[in-house]
Design an enzyme around this catalytic site. Structure first.
Site, PDB file in Angstrom:
ATOM      1  N   GLY A 182       0.819  -1.196   0.000  1.00  0.00           N
ATOM      2  CA  GLY A 182       0.000   0.000   0.000  1.00  0.00           C
ATOM      3  C   GLY A 182       0.859   1.254   0.000  1.00  0.00           C
ATOM      4  O   GLY A 182       2.064   1.209   0.289  1.00  0.00           O
ATOM      5  N   CYS A 183       0.249   2.393  -0.299  1.00  0.00           N
ATOM      6  CA  CYS A 183       1.010   3.641  -0.432  1.00  0.00           C
ATOM      7  C   CYS A 183       1.549   4.136   0.912  1.00  0.00           C
ATOM      8  O   CYS A 183       2.755   4.375   1.057  1.00  0.00           O
ATOM      9  CB  CYS A 183       0.155   4.705  -1.111  1.00  0.00           C
ATOM     10  SG  CYS A 183      -1.501   4.924  -0.407  1.00  0.00           S
ATOM     11  N   TYR A 184       0.676   4.282   1.915  1.00  0.00           N
ATOM     12  CA  TYR A 184       1.143   4.709   3.227  1.00  0.00           C
ATOM     13  C   TYR A 184       2.184   3.736   3.807  1.00  0.00           C
ATOM     14  O   TYR A 184       3.225   4.168   4.320  1.00  0.00           O
ATOM     15  CB  TYR A 184      -0.027   4.831   4.204  1.00  0.00           C
ATOM     16  CG  TYR A 184      -0.934   6.018   4.009  1.00  0.00           C
ATOM     17  CD1 TYR A 184      -0.438   7.320   3.973  1.00  0.00           C
ATOM     18  CD2 TYR A 184      -2.312   5.848   3.889  1.00  0.00           C
ATOM     19  CE1 TYR A 184      -1.294   8.411   3.810  1.00  0.00           C
ATOM     20  CE2 TYR A 184      -3.171   6.929   3.737  1.00  0.00           C
ATOM     21  CZ  TYR A 184      -2.654   8.209   3.688  1.00  0.00           C
ATOM     22  OH  TYR A 184      -3.500   9.284   3.542  1.00  0.00           O
ATOM     23  N   THR A 186       4.307   1.883   2.278  1.00  0.00           N
ATOM     24  CA  THR A 186       5.578   1.971   1.568  1.00  0.00           C
ATOM     25  C   THR A 186       6.446   3.076   2.156  1.00  0.00           C
ATOM     26  O   THR A 186       7.616   2.858   2.508  1.00  0.00           O
ATOM     27  CB  THR A 186       5.341   2.228   0.068  1.00  0.00           C
ATOM     28  OG1 THR A 186       4.688   1.090  -0.506  1.00  0.00           O
ATOM     29  CG2 THR A 186       6.646   2.476  -0.669  1.00  0.00           C
TER      30      THR A 186
END
Length: 377
Positions: A182-184, A186
């Protein structure tokens, strides 16, 4: 560090070593890829980056609500008369894809909980998968169920490799199914893993204040992401219950060997793309020592960078690129430090990282198709 195996895997066979299937490879010039859910933001970003990838050909794209349309009707920027645009197939429904084995690799950009059943029908002996949803990120089925609901393909969970390449490169290289982070998580894990590995920060006192652009909510129409709801303001959401918290905790717990809990609060800010995380940690070492540890951890990495001392990372430093930029600062409170980590949520937080995973899985140079510099202004 060797990031290219010098050959391309086409999934022609597997052998089992140590309980995990390992691929048997052969060299080819290009691979055929499919994009499931091509009409969303992550699908659009895959198109943008694969347009310059010399080894990947887009052979199929699905979008159930836009089936039958050329991609130019969904994204006009891909409808011009370029050779790339002319080579793109029309969109089809997922159910209309008759033979998954025709594709060397599939990017799944479908909503959470919809990918599981589809992937269970893909022959992983011949076709590799990078899943951009959360369906295979959490290794513990009970944890997945608590946060997302029933998992419909739990037997595949052990097969999936968590695709944070900088810390899972060897596992990704031999994987058939990769769960794209996921973005957060990462941005958070890239900043924290080296420091926890060195036992330089406390694992019981981590506060993550995270901010994301509106693309993080996806392309579907929602009241909360309407222009008038987002513009001229910002707000916290998912307070103490955001689904990325257990994903972050899973990665950090794996490093420390103990259960790690983090105080994680995301915020929506009025911009299209980008994530900035301000991370507060307790430490017995100086901020300079922490910064040096991050420099050493990522000195050979093409996409993770520590800025010069005192320079604050901005989302504009990474906009449109696959880079993660970070730095460490002293806190006014004794025994504490502040880490700032930024990524583009649609690229390093999604599609760019997915291509990075594809490159490693297929034996390509890891930076292939990802060399583009950040957008500015």
């Amino acid at each position: 560090m060797d990031r290219s195996a010098g050959f391309v895997s086409v999934g022609v066979g597997y052998e089992v070593r140590g309980g995990r299937a390992r691929c048997v490879r052969k060299a080819v010039e290009t691979i055929d890829v499919a994009i499931l859910g091509a009409s969303g933001y992550t699908g659009a970003e895959l198109l943008r980056m694969l347009a310059v990838h010399p080894k990947a050909k887009i052979a199929a794209m699905t979008a159930d609500r836009s089936a039958g349309k050329p991609i130019g009707e969904v994204f006009p920027q891909y409808g011009f008369g370029s050779q790339f645009a002319q080579s793109l197939p029309d969109l089809v429904k997922v159910a209309e894809v008759e033979d998954w084995s025709k594709y060397d690799l599939i990017f799944c950009c479908l909503p959470h909980a919809t990918t599981q059943e589809i992937i269970s029908g893909i022959p992983l002996e011949t076709t590799k998968v990078v899943d951009l949803s959360a369906d295979f990120r959490l290794s513990n089925i009970d944890t997945y169920t608590a946060w997302y609901g029933e998992h419909k393909a739990p037997y595949l969970q052990k097969e999936a490799v968590y695709g944070l390449v900088e810390h899972k490169r060897d596992e990704v290289r031999d994987a058939r199914l990769v769960a794209n982070p996921g973005c957060y998580p990462t941005a958070a894990q890239l900043a924290l893993i080296p420091l926890l590995k060195n036992k330089s920060i406390s694992s019981t006192d981590i506060i993550i204040d995270a901010k994301s652009g509106a693309t993080g909510a996806g392309r579907s129409a929602k009241v909360g992401t309407l222009f008038c709801e987002v513009s001229d303001g910002m707000h916290a959401y998912g307070i103490a219950q955001h689904r990325h918290a257990p994903e972050i905790e899973q990665g950090l717990s794996e490093v420390t060997g103990e259960d790690v809990l983090v105080n994680f609060t995301p915020h929506l800010i009025p911009m299209n793309r980008g994530i900035l995380e301000t991370i507060f940690v307790k430490t017995s070492e100086s901020p300079g020592a922490l910064r040096q540890q991050l420099i050493e951890a990522y000195e050979d990495e093409p996409f993770v960078h520590v800025l010069p001392e005192g320079v604050s990372p901005h989302t504009r430093h990474v906009r449109g690129s696959n880079h993660c930029v970070m730095n460490v600062f002293p806190d006014r409170l004794p025994g504490r430090a502040i880490i700032v980590s930024v990524i583009d949520n649609v690229v390093k937080g999604a599609s760019g990282q997915a291509i990075q995973n594809m490159n490693v899985m297929m034996g390509f140079d890891e930076t292939m198709g990802l060399e583009g510099q950040p957008f500015f202004p």
